[in-house]
Motif scaffolding. Structure first.
Motif, PDB file in Angstrom:
ATOM      1  N   CYS A   1      36.003  39.581  42.948  1.00 50.97           N
ATOM      2  CA  CYS A   1      34.550  39.444  42.896  1.00 50.97           C
ATOM      3  C   CYS A   1      33.981  38.683  44.096  1.00 50.97           C
ATOM      4  O   CYS A   1      32.865  38.163  44.029  1.00 50.97           O
ATOM      5  CB  CYS A   1      34.099  38.782  41.596  1.00 50.97           C
ATOM      6  SG  CYS A   1      34.282  39.867  40.186  1.00 50.97           S
ATOM      7  N   GLU A   2      34.719  38.648  45.158  1.00 46.54           N
ATOM      8  CA  GLU A   2      34.209  38.041  46.393  1.00 46.54           C
ATOM      9  C   GLU A   2      33.430  39.090  47.175  1.00 46.54           C
ATOM     10  O   GLU A   2      33.845  40.250  47.277  1.00 46.54           O
ATOM     11  CB  GLU A   2      35.367  37.520  47.243  1.00 46.54           C
ATOM     12  CG  GLU A   2      34.924  36.780  48.501  1.00 46.54           C
ATOM     13  CD  GLU A   2      36.108  36.205  49.271  1.00 46.54           C
ATOM     14  OE1 GLU A   2      35.958  36.031  50.505  1.00 46.54           O
ATOM     15  OE2 GLU A   2      37.158  35.942  48.653  1.00 46.54           O
ATOM     16  N   LYS A   3      32.293  38.686  47.706  1.00 48.22           N
ATOM     17  CA  LYS A   3      31.491  39.606  48.504  1.00 48.22           C
ATOM     18  C   LYS A   3      32.153  39.824  49.868  1.00 48.22           C
ATOM     19  O   LYS A   3      32.665  38.874  50.475  1.00 48.22           O
ATOM     20  CB  LYS A   3      30.079  39.051  48.702  1.00 48.22           C
ATOM     21  CG  LYS A   3      29.258  38.977  47.432  1.00 48.22           C
ATOM     22  CD  LYS A   3      27.870  38.413  47.690  1.00 48.22           C
ATOM     23  CE  LYS A   3      27.059  38.311  46.415  1.00 48.22           C
ATOM     24  NZ  LYS A   3      25.704  37.740  46.658  1.00 48.22           N
TER      25      LYS A   3
ATOM     26  N   SER B   1      37.291  44.016  44.080  1.00 48.50           N
ATOM     27  CA  SER B   1      38.025  43.793  42.832  1.00 48.50           C
ATOM     28  C   SER B   1      39.419  44.383  42.978  1.00 48.50           C
ATOM     29  O   SER B   1      39.572  45.509  43.471  1.00 48.50           O
ATOM     30  CB  SER B   1      37.315  44.440  41.642  1.00 48.50           C
ATOM     31  OG  SER B   1      38.117  44.350  40.465  1.00 48.50           O
ATOM     32  N   SER B   2      40.416  43.623  42.560  1.00 47.48           N
ATOM     33  CA  SER B   2      41.799  44.105  42.659  1.00 47.48           C
ATOM     34  C   SER B   2      42.138  45.063  41.526  1.00 47.48           C
ATOM     35  O   SER B   2      43.157  45.759  41.579  1.00 47.48           O
ATOM     36  CB  SER B   2      42.763  42.919  42.636  1.00 47.48           C
ATOM     37  OG  SER B   2      42.626  42.194  41.416  1.00 47.48           O
ATOM     38  N   TYR B   3      41.294  45.111  40.465  1.00 48.80           N
ATOM     39  CA  TYR B   3      41.594  45.954  39.304  1.00 48.80           C
ATOM     40  C   TYR B   3      41.030  47.358  39.490  1.00 48.80           C
ATOM     41  O   TYR B   3      39.855  47.534  39.827  1.00 48.80           O
ATOM     42  CB  TYR B   3      41.007  45.347  38.027  1.00 48.80           C
ATOM     43  CG  TYR B   3      41.272  46.185  36.803  1.00 48.80           C
ATOM     44  CD1 TYR B   3      42.481  46.102  36.134  1.00 48.80           C
ATOM     45  CD2 TYR B   3      40.312  47.087  36.337  1.00 48.80           C
ATOM     46  CE1 TYR B   3      42.739  46.893  35.017  1.00 48.80           C
ATOM     47  CE2 TYR B   3      40.555  47.881  35.228  1.00 48.80           C
ATOM     48  CZ  TYR B   3      41.775  47.776  34.571  1.00 48.80           C
ATOM     49  OH  TYR B   3      42.017  48.562  33.475  1.00 48.80           O
ATOM     50  N   THR B   4      41.850  48.348  39.253  1.00 41.88           N
ATOM     51  CA  THR B   4      41.408  49.749  39.275  1.00 41.88           C
ATOM     52  C   THR B   4      41.937  50.464  38.038  1.00 41.88           C
ATOM     53  O   THR B   4      42.955  50.060  37.471  1.00 41.88           O
ATOM     54  CB  THR B   4      41.920  50.480  40.533  1.00 41.88           C
ATOM     55  OG1 THR B   4      43.356  50.469  40.527  1.00 41.88           O
ATOM     56  CG2 THR B   4      41.426  49.803  41.805  1.00 41.88           C
TER      57      THR B   4
ATOM     58  N   SER C   1      46.872  51.676  45.217  1.00 41.38           N
ATOM     59  CA  SER C   1      45.631  51.347  45.913  1.00 41.38           C
ATOM     60  C   SER C   1      45.601  49.863  46.246  1.00 41.38           C
ATOM     61  O   SER C   1      46.377  49.065  45.710  1.00 41.38           O
ATOM     62  CB  SER C   1      44.419  51.703  45.050  1.00 41.38           C
ATOM     63  OG  SER C   1      44.301  50.800  43.964  1.00 41.38           O
ATOM     64  N   ALA C   2      44.679  49.510  47.116  1.00 39.97           N
ATOM     65  CA  ALA C   2      44.521  48.102  47.518  1.00 39.97           C
ATOM     66  C   ALA C   2      43.371  47.458  46.752  1.00 39.97           C
ATOM     67  O   ALA C   2      42.873  46.405  47.149  1.00 39.97           O
ATOM     68  CB  ALA C   2      44.272  48.030  49.014  1.00 39.97           C
ATOM     69  N   GLY C   3      42.935  48.077  45.656  1.00 33.16           N
ATOM     70  CA  GLY C   3      41.817  47.561  44.890  1.00 33.16           C
ATOM     71  C   GLY C   3      40.640  48.512  44.974  1.00 33.16           C
ATOM     72  O   GLY C   3      40.798  49.699  45.255  1.00 33.16           O
ATOM     73  N   LYS C   4      39.473  47.988  44.707  1.00 37.01           N
ATOM     74  CA  LYS C   4      38.266  48.824  44.768  1.00 37.01           C
ATOM     75  C   LYS C   4      37.107  48.018  45.344  1.00 37.01           C
ATOM     76  O   LYS C   4      37.135  46.776  45.375  1.00 37.01           O
ATOM     77  CB  LYS C   4      37.901  49.345  43.384  1.00 37.01           C
ATOM     78  CG  LYS C   4      37.423  48.275  42.397  1.00 37.01           C
ATOM     79  CD  LYS C   4      37.170  48.884  41.034  1.00 37.01           C
ATOM     80  CE  LYS C   4      36.753  47.813  40.022  1.00 37.01           C
ATOM     81  NZ  LYS C   4      36.618  48.350  38.656  1.00 37.01           N
ATOM     82  N   LEU C   5      36.097  48.727  45.762  1.00 36.16           N
ATOM     83  CA  LEU C   5      34.904  48.118  46.323  1.00 36.16           C
ATOM     84  C   LEU C   5      33.703  48.569  45.498  1.00 36.16           C
ATOM     85  O   LEU C   5      33.452  49.773  45.337  1.00 36.16           O
ATOM     86  CB  LEU C   5      34.733  48.541  47.783  1.00 36.16           C
ATOM     87  CG  LEU C   5      33.884  47.632  48.673  1.00 36.16           C
ATOM     88  CD1 LEU C   5      34.469  46.220  48.701  1.00 36.16           C
ATOM     89  CD2 LEU C   5      33.799  48.195  50.080  1.00 36.16           C
ATOM     90  N   ILE C   6      32.981  47.604  44.941  1.00 35.71           N
ATOM     91  CA  ILE C   6      31.768  47.880  44.167  1.00 35.71           C
ATOM     92  C   ILE C   6      30.593  47.737  45.132  1.00 35.71           C
ATOM     93  O   ILE C   6      30.339  46.646  45.658  1.00 35.71           O
ATOM     94  CB  ILE C   6      31.629  46.899  42.988  1.00 35.71           C
ATOM     95  CG1 ILE C   6      32.872  46.989  42.088  1.00 35.71           C
ATOM     96  CG2 ILE C   6      30.370  47.193  42.182  1.00 35.71           C
ATOM     97  CD1 ILE C   6      32.955  45.898  41.040  1.00 35.71           C
TER      98      ILE C   6
ATOM     99  N   ASN D   1      30.960  39.584  37.614  1.00 41.88           N
ATOM    100  CA  ASN D   1      32.084  38.649  37.529  1.00 41.88           C
ATOM    101  C   ASN D   1      33.357  39.454  37.290  1.00 41.88           C
ATOM    102  O   ASN D   1      33.326  40.691  37.263  1.00 41.88           O
ATOM    103  CB  ASN D   1      31.854  37.612  36.423  1.00 41.88           C
ATOM    104  CG  ASN D   1      31.560  38.243  35.072  1.00 41.88           C
ATOM    105  OD1 ASN D   1      32.173  39.233  34.686  1.00 41.88           O
ATOM    106  ND2 ASN D   1      30.592  37.693  34.346  1.00 41.88           N
ATOM    107  N   SER D   2      34.481  38.761  37.119  1.00 36.09           N
ATOM    108  CA  SER D   2      35.757  39.464  36.952  1.00 36.09           C
ATOM    109  C   SER D   2      35.773  40.327  35.697  1.00 36.09           C
ATOM    110  O   SER D   2      36.450  41.357  35.647  1.00 36.09           O
ATOM    111  CB  SER D   2      36.911  38.453  36.912  1.00 36.09           C
ATOM    112  OG  SER D   2      36.719  37.519  35.866  1.00 36.09           O
TER     113      SER D   2
END
Length: 421
Positions: A89-91, A222-225, A261-266, A329-330
């Motif tokens: 959740c870091e920008k 986010s690291s979760y996918t 994957s390396a995570g996702k981007l929101i 948030n997470s």
């Protein structure tokens, strides 16, 4: 006396079958009378039971299952093993580094462990230099510790792993500060030496990354996918119908974490709850209104805006409710299908068992025990929730219920002004 005389006397004193039946009936009647008498006594001689009147807020809620839709996409790890270089959740900015890549999993694990030990070493170094830190007395630290223990218990009860880890770290920090404050000699140097030795053993120079991954656009990492990042049309969610929502929910039930994957981007801070609810449950609401939603198993309350679904057509029984929210948030970054509780009504007053409520001269109210005297208090019922009610509370009302009144919730033939000993 002859045997025949003995026989006659015995036969003369014996009970006939009719007499035995009469005696049995009498016994049954006596038992029944005793039972009725005991029941009447227990009914008419009930000791008073009271409950203290305290202010509380109760919500009228609607439970449903919601699909969470975000504007997001998976970050490809290209080749190798990826290790995130930013927090959940870091920008991130476009072009900013979000992950490092390694030629194999062993090197990635060694690098990750080294980074954790480096953070740990910095923590002990900070503790050694700042000593007491923010708190200036033991009482303040003890208050912090009690609060952090409460946070730890709450996080453990709902299974919030991230919050649990944060609470543990805060507790460790506070306990260490307390030991320093009361004069306990803590040898940070020994711990720091041990940490440095572990770092040297990892041989970080031989476990360097082979490349990096940068963000292709600005957003929240986010690291979760769950492999469904591109499955739902974010742009059409505001006009979502029941049939499409049902299909999307079935698809979401088979979601599973993506391992390549390396995570996702929101890429948009606005995300949506989409749920099928009864139209009657949204009575009084219009599109554009705000409504609070609570995720099951969590204490987080999300204030959402009703995008669509509140103003259903005449005769329509169910509606697709779409809520927008900007709290990130997470939890919200990883949710897909979630049980939610919609707070459709809020009632502030005095919560009491329904048995406390009586009607006197056409008015609702309760009886309170004040200095051994039974007194009537006007109290309108705002909400009935099973065997509980919420009573209106107005501190300016002369005859109304008072805070900390001992309200009688169990008693018979109560009368205003009656002295009870």
């Amino acid at each position: 006396m002859s045997k025949s005389q003995h026989s006659k006397i015995f036969k003369k004193g014996a009970l006939t079958s009719a007499q035995k039946q009469d005696i049995a009936i009498v016994c049954i009647l006596l038992l029944a009378a005793a039972y009725i008498a005991a029941s009447l006594y227990s009914t008419l001689n009930v000791g008073l039971q009271t409950q203290t009147a305290q202010a509380s807020t109760v919500y009228k809620t609607v439970d449903t299952t919601a699909l969470v839709v975000r504007q997001e996409h998976i970050i490809s790890s290209a080749s190798g093993v990826a290790v995130s270089d930013v927090e959940d959740c870091e920008k991130v900015v476009k072009g900013g580094r979000i992950a490092l890549t390694f030629s194999d999993a062993q090197k990635a694990a060694a690098y990750s462990q080294y980074a954790e030990l480096e953070k740990e070493l910095q923590y002990y170094s900070d503790m050694e230099s700042q000593a007491v830190g923010r708190a200036s007395d033991v009482e303040t630290l003890d208050s912090d510790i009690r609060q952090e223990l409460g946070d730890y218990v709450c996080a453990a009860s709902v299974g919030d792993t991230a919050a649990l880890q944060e609470a543990m770290a805060q507790l460790n920090d506070s306990f260490t500060r307390r030991q320093i404050l009361i004069g306990r000699d803590i040898d940070f140097s020994a711990v720091m030496r041990e940490t440095e030795q572990q770092m040297q053993q990892l041989n970080i120079s031989a476990n360097q990354p082979s490349g990096s991954i940068t963000a292709d656009s600005a957003g929240v990492y986010s690291s979760y996918t769950d492999s469904l990042e591109d499955a739902f049309d974010y742009e059409s969610v505001e006009s979502l119908n029941a049939e499409t929502l049902e299909q999307w929910m079935k698809q979401a039930q088979g979601a599973k974490a993506s391992e390549d994957s390396a995570g996702k981007l929101i890429t948009d801070f606005e995300w949506y709850f989409c749920a099928l609810v009864n139209c009657a449950d949204l009575e009084g609401y219009e599109n554009g209104d705000t409504i609070d939603a609570v995720v099951s198993g969590s204490e987080n309350v999300y204030t959402c805006t009703i995008v669509s679904g509140a103003q259903a057509e005449l005769g329509q029984e169910q509606t697709v409710l779409v809520l927008s929210c900007r709290d990130m948030n997470s939890e919200t970054a990883s949710m897909r299908l979630a049980g939610i509780e919609l707070r459709v009504g809020e009632y502030s007053g005095i919560r009491m068992p329904a048995s406390a409520v009586h009607v006197k001269d056409g008015k609702q109210g309760v009886y309170a025990l004040v200095s051994s005297v039974v007194k009537w208090r006007d109290a309108q019922v705002l909400l009935t929730d099973g065997d509980q009610v919420v009573l209106a509370y107005d501190p300016a009302s002369e005859n109304g219920i008072k805070l900390y009144d001992q309200v009688i919730i169990r008693g018979k033939e109560l009368r205003d002004g009656e002295v009870y000993n």
